[in-house]
Design an enzyme around this catalytic site. Structure first.
Site, PDB file in Angstrom:
ATOM      1  N   GLY A   1      34.407 106.011  42.363  1.00 28.62           N
ATOM      2  CA  GLY A   1      34.181 106.609  43.673  1.00 28.62           C
ATOM      3  C   GLY A   1      33.243 105.756  44.491  1.00 28.62           C
ATOM      4  O   GLY A   1      32.486 104.945  43.955  1.00 28.62           O
TER       5      GLY A   1
ATOM      6  N   GLN B   1      27.133 103.617  50.642  1.00 31.25           N
ATOM      7  CA  GLN B   1      27.053 102.556  49.644  1.00 31.25           C
ATOM      8  C   GLN B   1      27.516 101.199  50.173  1.00 31.25           C
ATOM      9  O   GLN B   1      27.285 100.188  49.531  1.00 31.25           O
ATOM     10  CB  GLN B   1      27.871 102.921  48.401  1.00 31.25           C
ATOM     11  CG  GLN B   1      27.276 104.065  47.608  1.00 31.25           C
ATOM     12  CD  GLN B   1      28.115 104.336  46.393  1.00 31.25           C
ATOM     13  OE1 GLN B   1      29.060 105.109  46.435  1.00 31.25           O
ATOM     14  NE2 GLN B   1      27.764 103.674  45.294  1.00 31.25           N
TER      15      GLN B   1
ATOM     16  N   CYS C   1      26.496 104.138  38.580  1.00 30.78           N
ATOM     17  CA  CYS C   1      26.686 104.054  40.025  1.00 30.78           C
ATOM     18  C   CYS C   1      26.791 102.591  40.436  1.00 30.78           C
ATOM     19  O   CYS C   1      26.007 101.755  39.967  1.00 30.78           O
ATOM     20  CB  CYS C   1      25.519 104.722  40.745  1.00 30.78           C
ATOM     21  SG  CYS C   1      25.624 104.697  42.533  1.00 30.78           S
ATOM     22  N   LEU C   2      27.745 102.303  41.309  1.00 32.31           N
ATOM     23  CA  LEU C   2      27.911 100.926  41.789  1.00 32.31           C
ATOM     24  C   LEU C   2      26.672 100.426  42.523  1.00 32.31           C
ATOM     25  O   LEU C   2      26.421  99.224  42.566  1.00 32.31           O
ATOM     26  CB  LEU C   2      29.144 100.837  42.704  1.00 32.31           C
ATOM     27  CG  LEU C   2      30.484 101.121  42.034  1.00 32.31           C
ATOM     28  CD1 LEU C   2      31.596 101.183  43.080  1.00 32.31           C
ATOM     29  CD2 LEU C   2      30.797 100.073  40.978  1.00 32.31           C
TER      30      LEU C   2
ATOM     31  N   HIS D   1      28.993 113.497  42.600  1.00 33.26           N
ATOM     32  CA  HIS D   1      28.211 112.256  42.683  1.00 33.26           C
ATOM     33  C   HIS D   1      28.322 111.657  44.083  1.00 33.26           C
ATOM     34  O   HIS D   1      27.319 111.303  44.705  1.00 33.26           O
ATOM     35  CB  HIS D   1      28.722 111.283  41.618  1.00 33.26           C
ATOM     36  CG  HIS D   1      28.050 109.955  41.611  1.00 33.26           C
ATOM     37  ND1 HIS D   1      27.217 109.551  40.596  1.00 33.26           N
ATOM     38  CD2 HIS D   1      28.087 108.922  42.491  1.00 33.26           C
ATOM     39  CE1 HIS D   1      26.777 108.326  40.859  1.00 33.26           C
ATOM     40  NE2 HIS D   1      27.304 107.915  42.001  1.00 33.26           N
ATOM     41  N   GLU D   2      29.563 111.555  44.597  1.00 36.53           N
ATOM     42  CA  GLU D   2      29.766 110.928  45.914  1.00 36.53           C
ATOM     43  C   GLU D   2      29.228 111.792  47.041  1.00 36.53           C
ATOM     44  O   GLU D   2      28.654 111.272  48.001  1.00 36.53           O
ATOM     45  CB  GLU D   2      31.246 110.598  46.138  1.00 36.53           C
ATOM     46  CG  GLU D   2      31.831 109.610  45.149  1.00 36.53           C
ATOM     47  CD  GLU D   2      31.010 108.359  44.920  1.00 36.53           C
ATOM     48  OE1 GLU D   2      30.359 107.869  45.864  1.00 36.53           O
ATOM     49  OE2 GLU D   2      31.003 107.851  43.793  1.00 36.53           O
TER      50      GLU D   2
ATOM     51  N   HIS E   1      25.620 111.257  47.517  1.00 44.03           N
ATOM     52  CA  HIS E   1      25.320 110.062  48.312  1.00 44.03           C
ATOM     53  C   HIS E   1      25.226 110.397  49.801  1.00 44.03           C
ATOM     54  O   HIS E   1      24.425 109.804  50.518  1.00 44.03           O
ATOM     55  CB  HIS E   1      26.392 108.979  48.116  1.00 44.03           C
ATOM     56  CG  HIS E   1      26.166 108.096  46.946  1.00 44.03           C
ATOM     57  ND1 HIS E   1      25.062 107.270  46.819  1.00 44.03           N
ATOM     58  CD2 HIS E   1      26.912 107.890  45.830  1.00 44.03           C
ATOM     59  CE1 HIS E   1      25.140 106.600  45.682  1.00 44.03           C
ATOM     60  NE2 HIS E   1      26.250 106.963  45.055  1.00 44.03           N
TER      61      HIS E   1
END
Length: 151
Positions: free
Chosen positions: A46, A51, A88-89, A130-131, A134
């Site tokens: 995701g 991000q 996480c990226l 999670h997204e 953000h």
């Protein structure tokens, strides 16, 4: 299409509450396409617009069941509890244990401006939560009760 650089922890945009998308323009559609390109290039599950340095309430997710795009998403129902590992990226080399809802119902717009509702469980439910965090300036390490650094 384009692959964006993913911003990492320490960047201010990751801690801001993302701005609501007022109108779905060709630029928003292009943003969605480029976010998917970026997600796939990074082998992620995701990606939220903050991000890639864009303060907009836009997320893309693909946990292997096909692409999901959400504009101005909200969680309307939560059920149960699941304790799993996350990464996480934007926080490379770190994973952590996070307790989240086991099932969620999420509403958001697609690129055509149509309201869609997703009932998710398992990895998709976790990715949605999670997204959406953000978009509120919350990172998984804020919720993790234990973190690990990979070598």
């Amino acid at each position: 299409m384009a692959v964006y650089q993913i911003v990492e922890i320490g960047s201010e945009v990751l801690r801001e509450k993302a701005k609501k998308v007022k109108e779905i323009t060709p630029n928003i559609v292009k943003l969605l396409d480029n976010m998917f390109d970026t997600l796939y290039a990074a082998n992620g599950a995701g990606l939220a617009a903050p991000q890639i340095g864009v303060s907009k309430r836009v997320v893309v997710i693909d946990v292997g069941d096909g692409p999901v795009e959400l504009i101005n998403p909200v969680i309307v129902e939560k059920e149960g509890e699941a304790d799993e590992s996350e990464g996480c990226l934007s926080i490379p080399g770190v994973t952590g244990r996070v307790v989240r809802a086991a099932k969620v119902k999420v509403q958001g717009l697609n690129r055509k401006g149509e309201l869609q509702e997703i009932e998710a469980e398992g990895l998709l439910a976790r990715a949605c939560q999670h997204e959406l965090d953000h978009l509120e300036g919350i990172l998984f390490v804020d919720k993790a009760y234990k973190t690990y650094r990979s070598r």
